[in-house]
Write a protein that holds these residues in place. Structure first.
Motif, PDB file in Angstrom:
ATOM      1  N   ASP A  35       0.831  -1.207   0.000  1.00 44.04           N
ATOM      2  CA  ASP A  35       0.000   0.000   0.000  1.00 44.04           C
ATOM      3  C   ASP A  35       0.867   1.260   0.000  1.00 44.04           C
ATOM      4  O   ASP A  35       0.581   2.233  -0.710  1.00 44.04           O
ATOM      5  CB  ASP A  35      -0.926   0.011   1.223  1.00 44.04           C
TER       6      ASP A  35
ATOM      7  N   ALA B 178       1.123   3.962  -3.099  1.00 47.43           N
ATOM      8  CA  ALA B 178       0.826   5.390  -2.902  1.00 47.43           C
ATOM      9  C   ALA B 178       1.974   6.262  -3.417  1.00 47.43           C
ATOM     10  O   ALA B 178       1.741   7.316  -4.018  1.00 47.43           O
ATOM     11  CB  ALA B 178       0.561   5.663  -1.424  1.00 47.43           C
TER      12      ALA B 178
ATOM     13  N   GLU C 173       1.838   6.219  -7.252  1.00 44.71           N
ATOM     14  CA  GLU C 173       0.736   7.045  -7.747  1.00 44.71           C
ATOM     15  C   GLU C 173       0.996   8.531  -7.539  1.00 44.71           C
ATOM     16  O   GLU C 173       0.486   9.371  -8.280  1.00 44.71           O
ATOM     17  CB  GLU C 173      -0.568   6.630  -7.063  1.00 44.71           C
TER      18      GLU C 173
END
Length: 250
Positions: A12, A16, A19
């Motif tokens: 995760d 992040a 992105e």
């Protein structure tokens, strides 16, 4: 981090950062040893997190070179609406084909399956009443993108040509058309979407990991008299598809 989900938390965090643009498409990522140190986990955890992002399409491994950022795969958009359900050609196959992918569907039906208590409540029948249970697996370019667990009371379809949804003259026609062919007009549908986590069985069928985010939709069709005629549990993996609801505005 708890040992059982440490790799998911690392994945995760890395997702992040990707992105957010910390590494551009085509950029080489630091080593797993670097990430293991940064997140205070073992190298095997860091490796599993990176493998996770490879599966999701954020990264790609190049033999003898390392791991690189790739352009994320576009999620399949599945539109749900009354208009599209009744409009000719707007089936799952049409939706997938319109997005440039090859649609396929696999199914398996069983007759005289006793209705569990929760399904019986949704169909307004007695627990144990016989139903036809059909399991569907929908694929796009050979990749599973949707599961469906459909129940129909045999009191409605028994002895008709549409008793088994995927055989006979209305094979693959869909619930609305099949029911209409035996004089049952579907007037409405109720869908209850719920975020959930993939079970072992769902993970195996969808090619994802246990605990991955999925959307579970409880859908029930009703005839013109308000009688439930079919109910289904539809499961969509979040990493592969997105659900869009379309409403007509008068």
């Amino acid at each position: 981090m708890p040992r059982e989900n440490a790799y998911l938390q690392v994945a995760d965090a890395l997702r992040a950062r990707i992105e957010a643009g910390e590494w551009a498409v085509g950029a080489k990522l630091p080593s797993r040893a670097r990430f293991a140190e940064e997140y205070s986990v073992g190298q095997s955890v860091a490796q599993r997190a990176m493998e996770r992002l490879i599966i999701e399409g954020f990264l790609e491994g190049r033999s003898g070179s390392g791991t690189y950022v790739r352009r994320p795969r576009k999620r399949l958009r599945l539109v749900r609406s009354r208009q599209r359900a009744t409009r000719a050609g707007r089936s799952f196959r049409a939706e997938v084909a319109a997005q440039g992918q090859a649609p396929t569907c696999e199914s398996r039906s069983q007759a005289r399956v006793p209705a569990p208590e929760d399904i019986a409540a949704r169909l307004a029948i007695e627990p144990g009443d016989p139903c036809v249970l059909t399991d569907y697996e929908y694929l796009a370019d050979g990749q599973p993108v949707q599961l469906s667990h459909s129940w129909e009371p045999m009191a409605i379809t028994q002895g008709t040509p549409v008793q088994r949804p995927e055989t006979g003259p209305r094979q693959g026609a869909g619930v609305l058309e099949r029911m209409r062919s035996i004089g049952v007009e579907i007037a409405s549908a109720v869908e209850v979407p719920r975020p959930s986590r993939a079970t072992q069985e769902q993970a195996n069928l969808l090619g994802i990991s246990v605990g991955d985010l999925v959307t579970r939709i409880e859908r029930t069709y009703y005839d013109t008299g308000g009688r439930p005629v079919e109910t289904a549990d539809i499961v969509l993996p979040d990493i592969r598809s997105e659900i869009v609801y379309e409403f007509r505005v008068d």
